[in-house]
Design a protein around this motif. Structure first.
Motif, mmCIF file in Angstrom:
data_model
loop_
_atom_site.group_PDB
_atom_site.id
_atom_site.type_symbol
_atom_site.label_atom_id
_atom_site.label_comp_id
_atom_site.label_asym_id
_atom_site.label_seq_id
_atom_site.Cartn_x
_atom_site.Cartn_y
_atom_site.Cartn_z
ATOM 1 N N ILE A 154 0.859 -1.186 0.000
ATOM 2 C CA ILE A 154 0.000 0.000 0.000
ATOM 3 C C ILE A 154 0.894 1.233 0.000
ATOM 4 N N SER A 155 0.697 2.088 -1.008
ATOM 5 C CA SER A 155 1.528 3.292 -1.116
ATOM 6 C C SER A 155 0.768 4.556 -0.737
ATOM 7 N N ALA A 156 -0.563 4.482 -0.660
ATOM 8 C CA ALA A 156 -1.344 5.663 -0.261
ATOM 9 C C ALA A 156 -2.733 5.244 0.183
ATOM 10 N N LEU A 157 -3.241 5.964 1.172
ATOM 11 C CA LEU A 157 -4.637 5.871 1.583
ATOM 12 C C LEU A 157 -5.350 7.047 0.921
ATOM 13 N N LEU A 158 -6.368 6.758 0.145
ATOM 14 C CA LEU A 158 -7.060 7.780 -0.637
ATOM 15 C C LEU A 158 -8.460 8.026 -0.086
ATOM 16 N N GLU A 159 -9.147 8.975 -0.669
ATOM 17 C CA GLU A 159 -10.533 9.266 -0.267
ATOM 18 C C GLU A 159 -11.460 8.127 -0.681
ATOM 19 N N ASP A 160 -12.646 8.127 -0.110
ATOM 20 C CA ASP A 160 -13.699 7.161 -0.454
ATOM 21 C C ASP A 160 -13.280 5.710 -0.242
ATOM 22 N N ASN A 161 -12.534 5.458 0.839
ATOM 23 C CA ASN A 161 -12.114 4.094 1.184
ATOM 24 C C ASN A 161 -11.289 3.425 0.085
ATOM 25 N N VAL A 202 -7.766 0.508 -5.324
ATOM 26 C CA VAL A 202 -8.742 -0.463 -4.856
ATOM 27 C C VAL A 202 -9.688 0.215 -3.876
ATOM 28 N N ARG A 203 -11.003 -0.008 -4.074
ATOM 29 C CA ARG A 203 -12.008 0.501 -3.128
ATOM 30 C C ARG A 203 -12.338 -0.617 -2.150
ATOM 31 N N LEU A 204 -12.180 -0.309 -0.850
ATOM 32 C CA LEU A 204 -12.419 -1.284 0.198
ATOM 33 C C LEU A 204 -13.617 -0.885 1.041
#
Length: 139
Positions: free
Chosen positions: A106-113, A136-138
């Motif tokens: 994982i290289s970044a946590l983005l908006e909208d899960n 990937v949307r989780l």
């Protein structure tokens, strides 16, 4: 499926190894309609300057994303995916073939899960995909 709130940048996905033999390439050629002889005819591949038969680029790309889809538990969770092809996967006709070793992080946590996952794909000690990134949307 992993939960977004339990993840952090740097978390690693389970690495996997994917064997590739000539029969895999023939099956993929039939499914994809790509019968270019560099993917099945050693004589032709060598004549055009390749060291041997090579796997289809899209086949290699598909094997790599399996690390993400297996981790996410749902192929539809992948909302973006792109790669650069850096080296071919050479598939000798020796009864063994080749393997593609794939790891992800994982290289970044983005908006909208969503999370960005960077993949590394190696075959015969050579990086075969560059800039291999999936979003990937989780849950």
């Amino acid at each position: 499926m992993p939960r977004y709130e339990n993840l952090a940048v740097g978390d690693e996905l389970p690495a996997q190894s994917f064997p590739v033999d000539r029969a895999d390439l023939v099956r993929y050629a039939g499914a994809a309609g790509d019968f270019n002889p560099i993917h099945w005819n050693e004589r032709f591949a060598v004549q055009v300057g390749l060291p041997n038969v090579i796997a289809h680029g899209m086949f290699t790309m598909a094997q790599a994303i399996r690390v993400v889809t297996d981790w996410a538990g749902d192929p539809s969770a992948v909302v973006e995916y792109g790669v650069r092809f850096t080296k071919p996967v050479i598939v000798p006709d020796d009864g063994v073939g080749a393997s593609i070793e794939v790891s992800g992080k994982i290289s970044a946590l983005l908006e909208d899960n969503k999370v960005r996952v960077e993949l590394t794909a190696v075959s015969a000690g050579q990086k075969v995909l560059g800039r291999s990134v999936a979003v990937v949307r989780l849950l």
